[in-house]
Design a protein around this motif. Structure first.
Motif, PDB file in Angstrom:
ATOM      1  N   LEU A 485      20.308  32.165  60.583  1.00  0.00           N
ATOM      2  CA  LEU A 485      21.202  31.093  60.157  1.00  0.00           C
ATOM      3  C   LEU A 485      22.273  31.715  59.266  1.00  0.00           C
ATOM      4  CD1 LEU A 485      21.742  28.046  60.189  1.00  0.00           C
ATOM      5  CD2 LEU A 485      20.280  27.855  58.161  1.00  0.00           C
ATOM      6  N   ALA A 486      23.494  31.742  59.765  1.00  0.00           N
ATOM      7  CA  ALA A 486      24.555  32.486  59.082  1.00  0.00           C
ATOM      8  C   ALA A 486      25.210  31.713  57.952  1.00  0.00           C
ATOM      9  CB  ALA A 486      25.620  32.900  60.105  1.00  0.00           C
ATOM     10  N   GLY A 487      24.885  30.443  57.751  1.00  0.00           N
ATOM     11  CA  GLY A 487      25.515  29.645  56.706  1.00  0.00           C
ATOM     12  C   GLY A 487      24.855  29.807  55.354  1.00  0.00           C
ATOM     13  N   PRO A 488      25.508  29.327  54.299  1.00  0.00           N
ATOM     14  CA  PRO A 488      24.956  29.458  52.937  1.00  0.00           C
ATOM     15  C   PRO A 488      23.663  28.690  52.737  1.00  0.00           C
ATOM     16  CG  PRO A 488      26.896  28.020  52.961  1.00  0.00           C
ATOM     17  CD  PRO A 488      26.828  28.667  54.311  1.00  0.00           C
ATOM     18  N   GLU A 489      23.404  27.683  53.586  1.00  0.00           N
ATOM     19  CA  GLU A 489      22.159  26.917  53.431  1.00  0.00           C
ATOM     20  C   GLU A 489      20.930  27.766  53.708  1.00  0.00           C
ATOM     21  OE1 GLU A 489      23.961  25.734  57.486  1.00  0.00           O
ATOM     22  OE2 GLU A 489      24.627  26.323  55.489  1.00  0.00           O
ATOM     23  N   ARG A 490      21.107  28.923  54.312  1.00  0.00           N
ATOM     24  CA  ARG A 490      19.972  29.837  54.520  1.00  0.00           C
ATOM     25  C   ARG A 490      19.334  30.205  53.187  1.00  0.00           C
ATOM     26  NH1 ARG A 490      19.480  35.421  54.403  1.00  0.00           N
ATOM     27  NH2 ARG A 490      17.693  36.192  55.604  1.00  0.00           N
ATOM     28  N   SER A 491      20.124  30.315  52.147  1.00  0.00           N
ATOM     29  CA  SER A 491      19.614  30.720  50.835  1.00  0.00           C
ATOM     30  C   SER A 491      19.263  29.534  49.951  1.00  0.00           C
ATOM     31  CB  SER A 491      20.656  31.600  50.127  1.00  0.00           C
ATOM     32  OG  SER A 491      20.891  32.791  50.864  1.00  0.00           O
ATOM     33  N   GLU A 492      19.434  28.325  50.458  1.00  0.00           N
ATOM     34  CA  GLU A 492      19.131  27.138  49.679  1.00  0.00           C
ATOM     35  C   GLU A 492      17.765  26.575  50.082  1.00  0.00           C
ATOM     36  OE1 GLU A 492      22.351  24.624  50.693  1.00  0.00           O
ATOM     37  OE2 GLU A 492      23.882  25.855  49.672  1.00  0.00           O
ATOM     38  N   ARG A 493      17.083  25.996  49.131  1.00  0.00           N
ATOM     39  CA  ARG A 493      15.799  25.362  49.447  1.00  0.00           C
ATOM     40  C   ARG A 493      16.062  23.958  49.961  1.00  0.00           C
ATOM     41  NH1 ARG A 493      10.827  26.476  49.211  1.00  0.00           N
ATOM     42  NH2 ARG A 493      11.229  28.441  48.108  1.00  0.00           N
ATOM     43  N   ARG A 494      15.558  23.677  51.153  1.00  0.00           N
ATOM     44  CA  ARG A 494      15.805  22.366  51.753  1.00  0.00           C
ATOM     45  C   ARG A 494      14.475  21.699  52.111  1.00  0.00           C
ATOM     46  NH1 ARG A 494      15.568  23.077  57.457  1.00  0.00           N
ATOM     47  NH2 ARG A 494      15.634  25.280  58.087  1.00  0.00           N
ATOM     48  N   PRO A 495      14.408  20.369  51.989  1.00  0.00           N
ATOM     49  CA  PRO A 495      13.150  19.664  52.282  1.00  0.00           C
ATOM     50  C   PRO A 495      12.865  19.643  53.779  1.00  0.00           C
ATOM     51  CG  PRO A 495      14.911  18.100  51.794  1.00  0.00           C
ATOM     52  CD  PRO A 495      15.461  19.468  51.514  1.00  0.00           C
ATOM     53  N   LEU A 496      11.612  19.818  54.128  1.00  0.00           N
ATOM     54  CA  LEU A 496      11.159  19.705  55.511  1.00  0.00           C
ATOM     55  C   LEU A 496      10.433  18.384  55.758  1.00  0.00           C
ATOM     56  CD1 LEU A 496       9.739  23.317  56.051  1.00  0.00           C
ATOM     57  CD2 LEU A 496      11.933  22.427  56.842  1.00  0.00           C
ATOM     58  N   HIS A 497       9.718  17.919  54.739  1.00  0.00           N
ATOM     59  CA  HIS A 497       8.977  16.663  54.887  1.00  0.00           C
ATOM     60  C   HIS A 497       8.622  16.147  53.507  1.00  0.00           C
ATOM     61  CE1 HIS A 497       6.557  13.517  56.471  1.00  0.00           C
ATOM     62  NE2 HIS A 497       5.383  14.080  56.219  1.00  0.00           N
ATOM     63  N   GLU A 498       8.766  14.858  53.327  1.00  0.00           N
ATOM     64  CA  GLU A 498       8.404  14.205  52.072  1.00  0.00           C
ATOM     65  C   GLU A 498       7.612  12.939  52.383  1.00  0.00           C
ATOM     66  OE1 GLU A 498      12.205  15.424  49.252  1.00  0.00           O
ATOM     67  OE2 GLU A 498      12.214  13.490  50.310  1.00  0.00           O
ATOM     68  N   ALA A 499       6.803  12.513  51.443  1.00  0.00           N
ATOM     69  CA  ALA A 499       6.022  11.290  51.646  1.00  0.00           C
ATOM     70  C   ALA A 499       5.749  10.633  50.301  1.00  0.00           C
ATOM     71  CB  ALA A 499       4.704  11.600  52.346  1.00  0.00           C
ATOM     72  N   ALA A 500       5.456   9.346  50.368  1.00  0.00           N
ATOM     73  CA  ALA A 500       5.115   8.635  49.142  1.00  0.00           C
ATOM     74  C   ALA A 500       3.780   9.146  48.617  1.00  0.00           C
ATOM     75  CB  ALA A 500       5.036   7.136  49.428  1.00  0.00           C
ATOM     76  N   PRO A 501       3.627   9.258  47.314  1.00  0.00           N
ATOM     77  CA  PRO A 501       2.362   9.749  46.753  1.00  0.00           C
ATOM     78  C   PRO A 501       1.274   8.677  46.802  1.00  0.00           C
ATOM     79  CG  PRO A 501       3.871   9.180  44.993  1.00  0.00           C
ATOM     80  CD  PRO A 501       4.638   9.021  46.267  1.00  0.00           C
ATOM     81  N   PHE A 502       0.041   9.136  46.868  1.00  0.00           N
ATOM     82  CA  PHE A 502      -1.108   8.234  46.776  1.00  0.00           C
ATOM     83  C   PHE A 502      -1.640   8.342  45.357  1.00  0.00           C
ATOM     84  CE2 PHE A 502      -5.447   6.855  47.037  1.00  0.00           C
ATOM     85  CZ  PHE A 502      -5.405   5.798  47.950  1.00  0.00           C
ATOM     86  N   HIS A 503      -1.819   7.174  44.708  1.00  0.00           N
ATOM     87  CA  HIS A 503      -2.267   7.161  43.319  1.00  0.00           C
ATOM     88  C   HIS A 503      -3.768   6.919  43.241  1.00  0.00           C
ATOM     89  CE1 HIS A 503       1.821   7.133  41.657  1.00  0.00           C
ATOM     90  NE2 HIS A 503       2.126   6.433  42.743  1.00  0.00           N
ATOM     91  N   CYS A 504      -4.409   7.690  42.420  1.00  0.00           N
ATOM     92  CA  CYS A 504      -5.858   7.578  42.226  1.00  0.00           C
ATOM     93  C   CYS A 504      -6.217   6.163  41.783  1.00  0.00           C
ATOM     94  CB  CYS A 504      -6.304   8.597  41.174  1.00  0.00           C
ATOM     95  SG  CYS A 504      -8.035   8.459  40.701  1.00  0.00           S
ATOM     96  N   ILE A 505      -7.220   5.590  42.430  1.00  0.00           N
ATOM     97  CA  ILE A 505      -7.633   4.225  42.090  1.00  0.00           C
ATOM     98  C   ILE A 505      -8.386   4.189  40.766  1.00  0.00           C
ATOM     99  CG2 ILE A 505      -7.726   3.493  44.500  1.00  0.00           C
ATOM    100  CD1 ILE A 505     -10.778   3.780  44.361  1.00  0.00           C
TER     101      ILE A 505
END
Length: 563
Positions: A485-505
């Motif tokens: 990947l020749a663009g500057p985003e190669r050196s940037e950290r990018r999200p692959l997947h996110e999800a809502a957290p589960f809170h301990c009951i």
């Protein structure tokens, strides 16, 4: 009136000034390995060939000679046969039948060869059976097919491949009696190795390029590990060049020393008035007897040509070389030649992706006309100092970033030769539960977990395409995405997947993703430990889960038996 210097003379003076100011790095006290040979030799082959060789070796000072007849005898005059038998009758010998010849195994190195027959799970040690010794020191293999069919066999092993051996080669082999030292060319940092994780196979680049087969994968308690046999290693260096993480480091010199020296040479060359330097990577032995070379040629006298790969060639361009030339040896192992060809194709692919001409790096032979030709393109704006980053990959990334700023790349993803250590990964968000098994097995900082909520992110510049994340993902949600990947985003950290957290009951702490908890509940639904009211423990964090177990034991001591 003083006449101006010709361009070649000016460059030559600038080069000599650079050489004087910065010397080539040398390891003054390299670690070494030692061989001890007493001269106990084993000769393998047909009866005629081994007895002829035994007669030839009578005056070479070997401690003992043992004959192992592994092939059918060739035609021979009766008088010669009688004479050979008379002169070698006293030597211990054994004739192998066809089955024994097929079962013959040979391993080791100078001073420590083990030879035996492996049949039906049993081992017959021929050194012990024929010579009363634990091993042989030297092996002369006169068979048509070598028992160790390697491009670079271990020291002490000489194979004829069915052709007559030159007297000098035989004499040099027989002279290997005594104690010998050689450098330990490498060191390994197992923490950086991307070969294996949790029994899943990843990178194997070093194993594929060694022409001596001195590198092997050995099973471990947790994961397989790469090991290099220092006694079989010839120091070719291709393993360290092929290693994308820097886990294998060549030591004569180390790659960081080489880069600092080269950057300093080029800087001093420019300061002294030199123009458009050409950096030549060549074996030191090839340079020793050379006559006068072009003034712009700055030479790196490598212990072994394979110890510098595309990362070092690209660094030379970043430090201000107008062109890089790799001088191939007239004779070198085919696997080394293939490796260098692959590295050259990779370097060309990266230059094209960066918008730079692949003509800046090329292979040459020893022809003076090619060696001394002026560069076709001017030097780029240089990095005046080598990167100080501790890791091989980060130093390479800084070189690539600098070259990208000089080129006119389109910023897209570019295909590279198969197996290149560049690319990213794709994550199937429908399958991924954010268990983060991939993060725990990633050998570089490429993959990371979220801080505030369940997430997976990638810094592609650190990804070496080892495949461990893909192999260890329990949901098969990860796929490699090769290419640069020749663009500057190669050196940037990018999200692959996110999800809502589960809170301990129990305490309300976020400790996993909702998808992860649902997957765990589905898999453990039938487990007795989580049956009935205890199923709620799957929705608790680790601390609350332990407290709940203790509370249940306090209410019902007999519950301990159920647990």
């Amino acid at each position: 009136m003083t006449q101006p210097l010709a361009a070649d003379d000016r460059n030559r003076l600038a080069r000599e000034s650079a050489y004087r100011r910065v010397s080539w790095p040398r390891n003054l006290a390299p670690s070494s390995v030692s061989y001890a040979s007493e001269g106990h030799a084993l000769l393998i082959g047909s009866e005629v060939e081994v007895r002829r060789a035994a007669v030839t070796l009578e005056d070479h000072g070997l401690a003992s000679v043992t004959l192992l007849l592994s092939e059918a005898a060739s035609a021979i005059d009766d008088d010669e046969a009688d004479e050979l038998l008379r002169r070698t009758r006293a030597l211990p010998s054994h004739a192998l039948n066809r089955g024994e010849a097929e079962a013959l195994t040979l391993e080791g190195y100078l001073g420590h060869f083990r030879v035996g027959l492996a049949r039906d799970g049993e081992w017959l040690d021929l050194a012990r059976a024929l010579a009363g010794r634990d091993h042989f020191d030297l092996i002369l293999d006169l068979g048509h097919q070598p028992r160790l069919d390697l491009e670079l066999p271990p020291p002490g092993y000489l194979a004829s491949r069915g052709a007559p051996l030159e007297a000098s080669a035989l004499a040099d082999w027989a002279a290997l009696v005594g104690e010998f030292d050689k450098p330990r060319y490498f060191e390994i940092d197992a923490d950086l190795c991307a070969h294996d994780a949790q029994g899943k196979r990843g990178c194997s680049r070093c194993l594929e390029v060694c022409p001596a087969d001195a590198i092997a994968s050995h099973p471990g308690r947790i994961a397989a590990r790469v090991e290099i046999d220092p006694f079989r290693c010839h120091g070719v260096g291709s393993c360290s060049s092929a290693c994308p993480t820097g886990a294998i480091r060549y030591r004569l010199p180390e790659d960081r020393q080489l880069q600092h020296t080269l950057a300093a040479w080029l800087e001093h060359y420019r300061q002294a008035g030199g123009r458009d330097p050409v950096v030549r990577f060549a074996a030191a032995a090839e340079l020793a007897d050379e006559a006068r070379v072009a003034g712009q040629l700055i030479d790196l006298p490598l212990e072994e040509l394979g110890s510098a790969g595309h990362d070092q060639w690209l660094a030379a361009l970043a430090f201000g070389a107008a062109e890089v030339r790799i001088q191939y040896l007239a004779e070198m192992p085919e696997r080394l030649r293939s490796f260098l060809d692959d590295e050259l194709a990779l370097a060309h692919g990266l230059l094209e992706a960066l918008g730079l001409s692949p003509e800046r790096i090329r292979a040459i032979d020893a022809d003076p006309a090619t060696r001394d030709a002026p560069p076709r393109l001017p030097a780029l704006t240089p990095l005046t100092k080598a990167p100080e980053a501790p890791s091989k990959r980060e130093r390479l990334n800084r070189v690539l970033d600098h070259l990208a700023a000089q080129g006119g790349g389109d910023g897209g993803r570019h295909a590279l030769p198969r197996g290149a250590a560049y690319g990213g990964i794709r994550v199937d968000s429908q399958r991924c539960t954010l268990c983060l098994a991939c993060v725990s097995t990633c050998p570089t900082p490429a993959l990371a977990a979220g801080q505030e909520q369940p997430a997976l992110s990638l810094r592609e510049a650190d990804c070496v395409q080892c495949g461990l994340c893909e192999a260890t993902c329990p949901e098969q949600a990860i796929a490699l995405e090769p290419g640069f990947l020749a663009g500057p985003e190669r050196s940037e950290r990018r999200p692959l997947h996110e999800a809502a957290p589960f809170h301990c009951i129990g305490c309300g702490k976020a400790f996993a993703s909702a998808a992860t908890i649902e997957a765990i509940k589905a898999k453990l639904a039938a487990h007795p430990y989580f049956s009935g009211e205890a199923a709620q423990r799957l929705e608790m964090c680790e601390d609350c889960r332990v407290r709940d177990v203790w509370r249940s034991l306090a209410r019902d001591p007999e519950a301990q038996l159920k647990v």
